[in-house]
Design an enzyme around this catalytic site. Structure first.
Site, PDB file in Angstrom:
ATOM      1  N   TRP A  51       0.729  -1.147  -0.173  1.00  0.00           N
ATOM      2  CA  TRP A  51      -0.100  -0.057   0.159  1.00  0.00           C
ATOM      3  C   TRP A  51       0.779   1.235   0.164  1.00  0.00           C
ATOM      4  O   TRP A  51       0.491   2.187  -0.657  1.00  0.00           O
ATOM      5  CB  TRP A  51      -0.933   0.049   1.097  1.00  0.00           C
ATOM      6  CG  TRP A  51      -2.084  -1.213   1.047  1.00  0.00           C
ATOM      7  CD1 TRP A  51      -2.034  -2.106   1.986  1.00  0.00           C
ATOM      8  CD2 TRP A  51      -2.936  -1.326   0.001  1.00  0.00           C
ATOM      9  NE1 TRP A  51      -3.183  -3.255   1.551  1.00  0.00           N
ATOM     10  CE2 TRP A  51      -3.753  -2.755   0.398  1.00  0.00           C
ATOM     11  CE3 TRP A  51      -3.149  -0.916  -1.008  1.00  0.00           C
ATOM     12  CZ2 TRP A  51      -4.589  -3.048  -0.482  1.00  0.00           C
ATOM     13  CZ3 TRP A  51      -4.306  -1.314  -1.932  1.00  0.00           C
ATOM     14  CH2 TRP A  51      -4.841  -2.379  -1.509  1.00  0.00           C
ATOM     15  N   LYS A  57     -11.746  -1.742   7.140  1.00  0.00           N
ATOM     16  CA  LYS A  57     -10.769  -2.641   7.645  1.00  0.00           C
ATOM     17  C   LYS A  57     -11.273  -2.856   9.207  1.00  0.00           C
ATOM     18  O   LYS A  57     -11.535  -3.966   9.687  1.00  0.00           O
ATOM     19  CB  LYS A  57      -9.225  -2.165   7.628  1.00  0.00           C
ATOM     20  CG  LYS A  57      -8.814  -2.093   6.123  1.00  0.00           C
ATOM     21  CD  LYS A  57      -8.808  -3.325   5.471  1.00  0.00           C
ATOM     22  CE  LYS A  57      -8.608  -3.131   3.797  1.00  0.00           C
ATOM     23  NZ  LYS A  57      -7.440  -2.239   3.558  1.00  0.00           N
ATOM     24  N   ASP A 116      -1.474   6.488   6.428  1.00  0.00           N
ATOM     25  CA  ASP A 116      -2.483   5.705   5.900  1.00  0.00           C
ATOM     26  C   ASP A 116      -2.726   4.899   7.221  1.00  0.00           C
ATOM     27  O   ASP A 116      -1.766   3.999   7.524  1.00  0.00           O
ATOM     28  CB  ASP A 116      -2.314   4.985   4.793  1.00  0.00           C
ATOM     29  CG  ASP A 116      -3.285   3.839   4.347  1.00  0.00           C
ATOM     30  OD1 ASP A 116      -4.279   3.574   5.062  1.00  0.00           O
ATOM     31  OD2 ASP A 116      -2.951   3.232   3.392  1.00  0.00           O
TER      32      ASP A 116
END
Ligand code: PLP
Length: 360
Positions: free
Chosen positions: A101, A195, A171
């Site tokens: 990511w 998530k 993030d």
């Protein structure tokens, strides 16, 4: 009705209480005669939902008044572009690449300016967090970017990098609300909620006000300009209304549970059960360096692909689902987010013990 233990990395398990409440309110939300999915986002009823959600999030995270909270769309992946488009005044940013990511975010930023990779853990398949105490931060960097919890590889920063005064952008998709944070250390904290918070379709961005500009890079679409959403309190256009409503319920649930300090305690307890087992097992091995272990995502392997597959198959049959590792790393991964009860982890470990005995 039989609920499974869902170890998915995301979309992931939600608190049962929240799902039940949402089910009860499905046809008639608090006397409005309609579901939240059917109501105008400009209605008084909905305004209450979104304002209360923001208020509860602010309380949970202790968000200072000079930070804006935005409920956006486009997934965490859209932020990979939105951040450089809005923050790259000098067209320079520093990225710490600790997994896929972070790597994607770094690659996307290269479209907009000079994105430097100032540290990486790719040399050891992203199995650790590099030492970030004295990195070559660029003098003219507009920000330093991290992915705080690496969902795929199961690593987490235990200490934030020393950014040498530069704005930190993080993030936190897979560790959002898993423990207390000091918001003042960040310029931007953001994450997709699917998530650890709510349903897919909502991204929460917490942003220091002085970073919100009305002069993003030329050509930046209105919808990708933070100011658009900050000025309109996330109601510039139709927001992901139902998703925000569920997030709001999860915030209430977290408050009722005792807040983020209590969640941290619970998450540490849960993770310890699994890591302690992995550390003594002769069959299963954790893949992350102990000092970098995530509380949320726990990857492990047997070292034998056939045995991994057998384990995943038998675990699924026994009601422990979504344990297959990410397609790029193989093995197994147990995601044990806030809503995974301790009992789920205990039972998984019991199952692993039994599997180990039977297959020794
Ligand atoms: C899942 C994930 C993403 C991607 O999220 P999307 O909402 O699917 O774009 C980005 N970063 C992290 C840390 C993630 O876990």
């Amino acid at each position: 009705m039989a609920r499974v233990y869902n170890f998915s990395a995301g979309p992931a398990v939600l608190p049962e209480e929240v799902l039940k409440e949402a089910a009860e309110e499905m046809l008639d939300y608090q006397g409005s005669g309609m579901s939240v999915m059917e109501m105008s986002h400009r209605s008084k009823v909905y305004d209450d939902i979104i304002k209360t959600a923001e208020k509860d999030l602010r309380e949970l995270m202790n968000i200072p008044d000079n930070y804006k909270v935005m409920f956006l769309q486009g997934g965490a992946s859209q932020q990979f572009a939105m951040i450089p488009m809005n923050l790259m005044k000098n067209k320079v940013a520093d990225y710490i690449v600790t997994g896929q990511w972070a790597k994607k975010a770094w690659q996307e930023a290269q479209k907009y300016g000079k994105a430097n990779k100032i540290a990486s853990s790719e040399d050891k398949t992203f199995s650790y967090i590099p030492d970030c105490s004295d990195l070559p931060i660029s003098e003219d960097a507009d920000y330093v970017y991290i992915c705080e919890n690496n969902t795929i590889y199961g690593t987490k920063y235990k200490e934030l990098p020393n950014t040498k005064g530069k704005t930190l952008v993080a993030d936190v998709s897979s560790c959002f609300l898993s423990e207390p944070v000091d918001v003042t250390k960040y310029g931007i904290i953001y994450g997709g909620v699917q998530k650890n918070i709510g349903p897919a379709g909502v991204v929460i961005v917490i942003m220091r006000e002085d970073l919100i500009t009305d002069t993003p890079l030329p050509g930046t679409p209105t919808m990708l300009t933070y100011k658009t959403h900050a000025d309109a309190d996330s109601l510039y256009n139709t927001p992901p209304a139902y998703g925000i409503y569920i997030c709001g319920k999860v915030f209430k649930w977290l408050k009722k549970m005792g807040g983020l300090a209590e969640m941290k305690k619970r998450n540490e307890e849960k993770a310890k059960i699994l890591y302690d087992f992995l550390d003594q097992s002769k069959m299963f091995k954790g893949t992350v360096e102990p000092g970098s272990r995530s509380l949320m995502n726990v990857p492990f392997v047997t070292g034998n692909e056939d045995l991994d597959a057998k384990f995943v198959k038998e675990a699924t049959e026994a009601g422990f689902v979504n344990l297959k590792g990410h397609r790029t790393v193989g093995g197994m991964r147990a995601s044990i987010y806030n809503a995974m009860p301790k009992e789920g982890v205990e039972k998984l470990v019991e199952f692993m013990k039994k599997f180990e005995e039977e297959n020794a």
